[in-house]
Design a protein around this motif. Structure first.
Motif, short mmCIF file in Angstrom:
data_model
loop_
_atom_site.label_atom_id
_atom_site.label_comp_id
_atom_site.label_asym_id
_atom_site.label_seq_id
_atom_site.Cartn_x
_atom_site.Cartn_y
_atom_site.Cartn_z
N ALA A 178 0.82 -1.21 0.00
CA ALA A 178 0.00 0.00 0.00
C ALA A 178 0.85 1.26 0.00
CB ALA A 178 -0.92 0.00 1.21
N VAL A 179 0.25 2.33 -0.49
CA VAL A 179 0.92 3.63 -0.41
C VAL A 179 0.22 4.52 0.61
CG1 VAL A 179 1.90 3.59 -2.71
CG2 VAL A 179 -0.43 4.47 -2.38
N LYS A 180 -0.97 4.12 1.01
CA LYS A 180 -1.65 4.87 2.05
C LYS A 180 -2.64 4.01 2.80
CE LYS A 180 -2.77 7.56 -1.30
NZ LYS A 180 -2.57 6.73 -2.51
N VAL A 181 -2.95 4.50 3.98
CA VAL A 181 -3.84 3.76 4.87
C VAL A 181 -4.98 4.70 5.24
CG1 VAL A 181 -4.05 2.77 7.18
CG2 VAL A 181 -2.02 2.28 5.81
N MET A 182 -6.20 4.16 5.29
CA MET A 182 -7.28 4.96 5.85
C MET A 182 -7.99 4.16 6.95
SD MET A 182 -10.44 7.12 4.19
CE MET A 182 -11.82 6.01 4.20
N VAL A 183 -8.03 4.78 8.11
CA VAL A 183 -8.69 4.15 9.26
C VAL A 183 -10.10 4.73 9.37
CG1 VAL A 183 -8.60 3.81 11.76
CG2 VAL A 183 -6.47 3.96 10.43
N VAL A 184 -11.05 3.85 9.57
CA VAL A 184 -12.43 4.31 9.80
C VAL A 184 -12.89 3.78 11.16
CG1 VAL A 184 -14.81 4.31 8.96
CG2 VAL A 184 -12.91 4.29 7.32
N GLU A 185 -13.41 4.68 11.95
CA GLU A 185 -13.90 4.28 13.27
C GLU A 185 -15.21 5.02 13.56
OE1 GLU A 185 -11.07 4.38 16.67
OE2 GLU A 185 -9.59 4.95 15.17
N LEU A 186 -15.97 4.46 14.46
CA LEU A 186 -17.13 5.18 14.99
C LEU A 186 -16.65 5.96 16.21
CD1 LEU A 186 -19.93 2.46 14.71
CD2 LEU A 186 -19.19 4.13 13.01
N SER A 187 -15.68 6.84 15.97
CA SER A 187 -15.13 7.68 17.03
C SER A 187 -14.42 8.82 16.34
CB SER A 187 -14.15 6.89 17.90
OG SER A 187 -12.88 6.83 17.27
N THR A 188 -13.90 9.75 17.12
CA THR A 188 -13.16 10.85 16.50
C THR A 188 -11.69 10.48 16.33
OG1 THR A 188 -13.00 11.82 18.69
CG2 THR A 188 -14.70 12.71 17.24
N GLY A 189 -11.37 9.22 16.52
CA GLY A 189 -10.00 8.79 16.25
C GLY A 189 -9.32 8.23 17.47
N GLN A 190 -9.46 6.93 17.69
CA GLN A 190 -8.81 6.30 18.84
C GLN A 190 -7.85 5.21 18.36
OE1 GLN A 190 -11.45 5.44 22.14
NE2 GLN A 190 -12.47 7.40 22.01
N MET A 191 -8.40 4.19 17.70
CA MET A 191 -7.52 3.13 17.21
C MET A 191 -6.49 3.67 16.22
SD MET A 191 -8.41 -0.39 15.18
CE MET A 191 -8.84 0.46 13.67
N VAL A 192 -6.84 4.75 15.54
CA VAL A 192 -5.93 5.32 14.53
C VAL A 192 -4.54 5.57 15.13
CG1 VAL A 192 -6.68 7.70 14.93
CG2 VAL A 192 -5.69 7.07 12.74
N GLU A 193 -4.49 5.87 16.43
CA GLU A 193 -3.18 6.10 17.06
C GLU A 193 -2.33 4.83 17.05
OE1 GLU A 193 -3.52 7.99 20.87
OE2 GLU A 193 -4.64 9.68 20.04
N ASP A 194 -2.96 3.69 17.29
CA ASP A 194 -2.23 2.43 17.26
C ASP A 194 -1.83 2.06 15.83
OD1 ASP A 194 -2.11 1.94 19.99
OD2 ASP A 194 -4.10 1.04 20.02
N VAL A 195 -2.70 2.42 14.90
CA VAL A 195 -2.37 2.16 13.50
C VAL A 195 -1.14 2.98 13.12
CG1 VAL A 195 -3.17 2.41 11.11
CG2 VAL A 195 -4.73 1.57 12.88
N LYS A 196 -1.12 4.24 13.54
CA LYS A 196 0.03 5.10 13.21
C LYS A 196 1.31 4.55 13.84
CE LYS A 196 -2.29 9.49 12.32
NZ LYS A 196 -2.73 10.77 12.89
N LEU A 197 1.20 4.07 15.06
CA LEU A 197 2.38 3.49 15.71
C LEU A 197 2.86 2.27 14.93
CD1 LEU A 197 1.36 3.74 19.47
CD2 LEU A 197 3.28 4.91 18.37
N SER A 198 1.91 1.48 14.41
CA SER A 198 2.29 0.28 13.68
C SER A 198 2.91 0.62 12.34
CB SER A 198 1.06 -0.60 13.44
OG SER A 198 0.37 -0.83 14.65
N ILE A 199 2.34 1.61 11.67
CA ILE A 199 2.84 2.03 10.34
C ILE A 199 4.14 2.79 10.50
CG2 ILE A 199 2.30 3.51 8.36
CD1 ILE A 199 0.71 0.88 8.44
N ASN A 200 4.29 3.42 11.66
CA ASN A 200 5.54 4.08 12.04
C ASN A 200 6.03 5.08 11.01
OD1 ASN A 200 7.55 4.60 13.85
ND2 ASN A 200 8.86 2.89 13.22
N GLY A 201 5.13 5.87 10.49
CA GLY A 201 5.53 6.96 9.62
C GLY A 201 5.90 6.56 8.20
N SER A 202 5.76 5.28 7.86
CA SER A 202 6.21 4.85 6.53
C SER A 202 5.25 5.26 5.42
CB SER A 202 6.43 3.34 6.52
OG SER A 202 5.22 2.67 6.78
N MET A 203 4.04 5.63 5.78
CA MET A 203 3.11 6.14 4.76
C MET A 203 2.04 6.95 5.47
SD MET A 203 1.05 2.64 3.89
CE MET A 203 2.48 1.59 4.08
N PRO A 204 1.32 7.77 4.68
CA PRO A 204 0.30 8.59 5.33
C PRO A 204 -0.85 7.73 5.87
CG PRO A 204 0.63 9.23 3.02
CD PRO A 204 1.42 8.00 3.24
#
Lengths: 86, 350, 485
Positions: free
Chosen positions: B295-321
């Motif tokens: 992938a070149v990008k990731v999109m997280v969808v949640e029924l929240s204003t953004g909670q799991m997305v933080e763990d996704v970002k940690l996992s992706i570790n800045g390698s893509m948006p």
């Protein structure tokens, strides 16, 4: 020879915190606080006179589990009142 | 044979299959059916159901039953989960296994009873006081409400730790075929329990460690346990990620919606894939990084204003948006809506 | 000289050495003259005399007595502040043969844990509560307790407890005695030897009653806290006798067993209870058994009471019996209780993605508002089934099949408005050909036990089908005044 006391008390000087409840509660006033300090810096209780009836009150008013042991004269067992009936 | 079953009801059936004979709870929409069916079913197999005076009491009853060696569970939703946090901290501190079903609704405060995924933080990161973790599993179907409930009991016992079934109002309320097969539950021995007998007389259940050194040793022990759990218990699934150029990430009901979005996007020529964490803690970071490889990008969808997305970002570790799209308040995006959001973000990013 | 025999000594219910304690493992952590030590001793002695040591679980929450587990050689469970009665409830219910003690202080039981103690007592939990009331917070250093006396100073009532600010001391023994379930509640005091002996009898009686399975028992123990009250131990004891007892009168507040017949729940095997039967079929096996079916997404809508959710469930059930993948998603909550109701059904040959039907293939609108709300979202080429003889004049739908079926009217003719949803089901099956009629009949007959209702359902299903067949020409474009003319 004086009549043998009906009971006797042993105070564990190491466990006693010197609160004095037993001293105040002993019906024949056979307990006092020792003038000596134990190594915690308190005056532990001590049994000082041969006048114990073996009633057990000191044991029950003492907050420590094993600071006081009460004995009763073997033959006199049926003659003394049980602490529970006080 | 399959039976049409409501998600919340499947939880109770699975609990009984897992050998759970103790349920202590307090009603709250949209989790109430779990208590209702526990009240109906568990006493019929000789178990205990008790409606407590509050969620505070319910979780402490769970603590008591767990201490006594039972497989025990409770269920609640946002406001009730907030009240339970004290007890959950004690359960974790005293290393007591239990299962807590959280059928999430909208918050904060009283919020409303419609579905949200806004308890992610409070369940995966702690929620109560102290350094502890809950094992958190996120079902996306009725069948999984059952299978993950059974797994939750297993993991709770294995790690002597609370395990959370983190569902949302949709998965709890919907009906789907449930296929149960009768198996004898394997309940491990609990020699540490306090059962009121000679064998367990010397046992103590406690979370107090008065001196700093003993407390630290205990926390280190928990930490080691959590590390082991992270090594062994990450769970996830993927859908069409092999050649995916954009990776959608969602859990629970959202993963179902995104599955449809993946198909829609591919119909429009966009190679989309789906990564769905099943265990939210431990978070399947490695599997996510692998799924995102093409992938070149990731999109997280949640029924929240953004909670799991933080763990996704940690996992992706800045390698893509990492993009985020969230709906809240009980609003749930359709597959088409997610597709539109994805395409809008692609225009910006490509 | 005669021999002396031991008559009173350390009970083996206490540990020999307090190894869970950090230092001074031969004595308690309690202050000199503290009532907890005496209370512990009375409990330990009673447990020993009643032969209950092996069966006992001590639950100790926050307070000075949180470390009761240092001392009692019994099962021990430490609990959160105020929660011991809840914890004890479940400990006891988990192992009904155990003897469970909740040992609580006044802040714990009468402030933070008020709900837990009231409800444990009200349920008549077969546990014994020892409530140590010393009128002050000891462990945290002398803050006001719910039992602090009027005028009594504490670090958080520096002007003395004022009724206008903190209210009055709470009387738990009296309060709990107002409940139906408790069997024994007594208040005693550790003020002097005589009262301690009375306390001893009360403690033993409470445990004896628990041993007999009698029900909820509590002994409130007025107790001296010399350190916080800044009194010599003997003075503190006198203060209990002279002051505390006046506010909290001693005596037996409850000593009777409530009369009731226990109601027992019938027992079943797990398989029967959970409806587990037959073997699991593989996907291939299921596909092979599938009759003629069509994948559809369906939205059923109307107002509460029209059987909207049930209609959706019936369709999902039929799909499942036909070995399809199905999902049923309701609108739920207050919406369900009044006003509109709708549900989404997906019938699929593959794993169902989103269960949310935002653009349905089929819309069942049981009233006008739901028709107006959802009709614009129906997929091109889709079907609308509307519960009326004709569409509202202002509505026109291009590229859709609209069938107006007066289901409520037909249901009334059959004999019950309740079956209008079944009429609509008949029409839906006929219009969409998504599932076999025989399956609908089987599902309905399995659902209804009442013979009369079952007959009406059969008629309703048939009527819906026939109406669509004879009155509505499916496939024609609907005009505003009617259905597919």
């Amino acid at each position: 020879m004086a009549e043998q006391a009906r009971g006797k008390v042993e105070v564990n000087q190491d466990e006693c915190k010197g609160c004095g409840l037993c001293v105040e509660s002993c019906p024949p006033k056979g307990l006092t606080l020792s003038p000596e300090l134990n190594h915690y810096g308190v005056h532990p209780a001590q049994y000082h006179a041969e006048i114990c009836t073996g009633c057990g009150i000191c044991y029950f008013v003492c907050p420590e589990p094993g600071a006081i042991t009460v004995y009763r004269l073997a033959v006199a067992k049926s003659e003394v009142s049980d602490a529970a009936t006080v | 044979m399959r039976q049409l079953c409501k998600g919340n009801v499947a939880v109770v059936k699975a609990a009984i299959m897992a050998g759970c004979r103790s349920f202590y709870g307090y009603p709250i929409t949209p989790a109430s059916e779990i208590a209702e069916y526990a009240a109906l079913l568990i006493p019929q197999v000789g178990g205990t159901f008790l409606q407590a005076e509050s969620e505070v009491s319910a979780i402490n009853m769970v603590y008591g039953a767990a201490a006594a060696g039972q497989r025990v569970m409770t269920a609640s939703s946002g406001p009730g989960i907030s009240l339970m946090q004290e007890g959950i901290s004690y359960l974790a501190g005293a290393e007591l296994p239990c299962v807590i079903a959280d059928v999430m609704r909208a918050g904060p405060g009283l919020g409303n009873i419609a579905p949200e995924q806004s308890d992610y933080f409070c369940m995966t990161k702690g929620g109560g006081h102290g350094c502890y973790r809950n094992i958190v599993l996120a079902p996306s179907s009725v069948q999984e409400m059952a299978s993950l409930t059974m797994l939750a009991f297993e993991l709770a016992d294995k790690y002597r730790n609370p395990a959370v079934l983190l569902a949302d109002g949709f998965v709890g309320q919907m009906m789907e075929p449930l296929d149960l097969e009768l198996v004898e539950p394997v309940v491990p021995q609990k020699p540490w329990a306090v059962k009121g007998d000679l064998e367990t007389r010397k046992n103590l259940i406690s979370s107090i460690h008065l001196t700093p050194d003993l407390m630290e040793a205990h926390i280190r022990h928990l930490e080691e346990k959590y590390s082991e759990c992270e090594r062994n218990e990450c769970r996830s699934e993927t859908y069409r990620t092999e050649d995916a150029e954009v990776l959608l990430v969602g859990y629970g009901i959202v993963s179902r919606i995104l599955r449809s979005t993946v198909d829609l996007a591919r119909q429009h020529g966009v190679k989309a894939g789906l990564f769905r964490p099943i265990s939210l803690w431990p978070f399947p970071s490695k599997a996510l990084a692998t799924a995102a490889k093409s992938a070149v990008k990731v999109m997280v969808v949640e029924l929240s204003t953004g909670q799991m997305v933080e763990d996704v970002k940690l996992s992706i570790n800045g390698s893509m948006p990492v993009e985020f799209y969230g709906r809240v308040g009980g609003n749930v995006p359709s597959a088409e809506e997610c597709q539109a959001e994805l395409f809008a973000r692609m225009e910006v990013l490509v | 000289m005669s021999e002396y025999n031991v008559s009173q000594c350390r009970t083996p219910v206490f540990f020999d050495r307090f190894e869970r304690k950090d230092e001074n493992q031969h004595q308690t952590h309690y202050c000199p003259g503290c009532g907890h030590g005496v209370a512990h001793k009375l409990i330990a002695e009673a447990l020993g005399e009643l032969g209950l040591q092996d069966r006992t679980v001590m639950v100790s929450p926050v307070g000075c007595s949180v470390f009761a587990y240092y001392y009692f050689d019994t099962g021990n469970v430490q609990a959160a502040h105020g929660r011991a009665p809840a914890v004890a409830t479940a400990v006891k219910r988990s192992n009904p043969g155990s003897i469970v003690i909740s040992y609580q202080g006044d802040g714990d039981l009468a402030a933070i844990g008020t709900a837990e103690i009231v409800h444990a007592a009200n349920r008549g939990e077969n546990i014994t509560v020892f409530f140590v009331n010393n009128s002050i917070y000891g462990m945290t250093g002398g803050q006001m307790a719910p039992t602090t006396l009027i005028g009594q100073t504490s670090t958080t009532s520096p002007w003395g407890r004022r009724p206008n600010n903190e209210g009055f001391p709470i009387k738990m023994a009296e309060m709990l005695s107002a409940l139906e379930a408790p069997v024994y509640i007594e208040r005693v005091a550790l003020s002097d030897a005589k009262h301690i002996m009375q306390a001893r009898r009360a403690v033993k009686k409470a445990l004896q009653l628990q041993k007999e399975g009698a029900g909820f028992t509590m002994v409130e123990i007025l107790s001296p806290c010399p350190t916080i009250l800044k009194m010599e131990p003997t003075v503190a004891r006198h203060w209990v006798a002279d002051t505390l007892i006046k506010q909290f009168p001693l005596g037996v507040y409850r000593d009777r067993k409530p009369e009731f017949e226990p109601v027992l729940v019938p027992q079943k095997g797990v398989a029967e209870l959970l409806g587990i039967s037959g073997k699991r079929l593989s996907d291939e096996e299921r596909h092979a058994r599938r009759q003629h079916t069509r994948a559809k997404t369906i939205k059923v809508s109307g107002f509460g009471g029209q059987g909207i959710l049930l209609l959706g469930q019936l369709i999902a059930e039929m799909g499942m019996r036909e070995h399809m993948e199905v999902s049923w998603l309701p609108s739920y909550g207050p919406e369900m209780r009044s006003g509109s109701a709708h549900c989404d059904v997906t019938l699929s040959h593959d794993r169902v993605g989103t269960p949310l039907v935002s653009t349905p293939d089929v819309l069942v609108a049981m009233n006008e508002p739901s028709l107006r709300k959802f009709a614009p979202h129906v997929r091109p080429g889709g079907v609308i089934l509307y519960n009326s003889r004709q569409l509202p004049e202002d509505l026109k739908f291009e590229g859709l099949t609209v069938a107006c079926v007066p289901a409520s009217e037909i249901a009334d003719q059959i004999g019950s408005a309740k079956v209008s949803n079944v009429v609509m089901m008949g029409a839906l099956l006929e219009a969409t050909d998504c599932l076999p009629f025989t399956t609908a009949q089987a599902v309905l007959s399995g659902l209804v036990k009442n013979r009369k209702l079952a007959e009406m359902n059969e008629k309703a299903l048939e009527a819906g089908r026939n109406y669509l067949d004879t009155e509505v020409l499916v496939g024609a474009v609907a005009g505003p005044d009617g259905c597919g003319e």
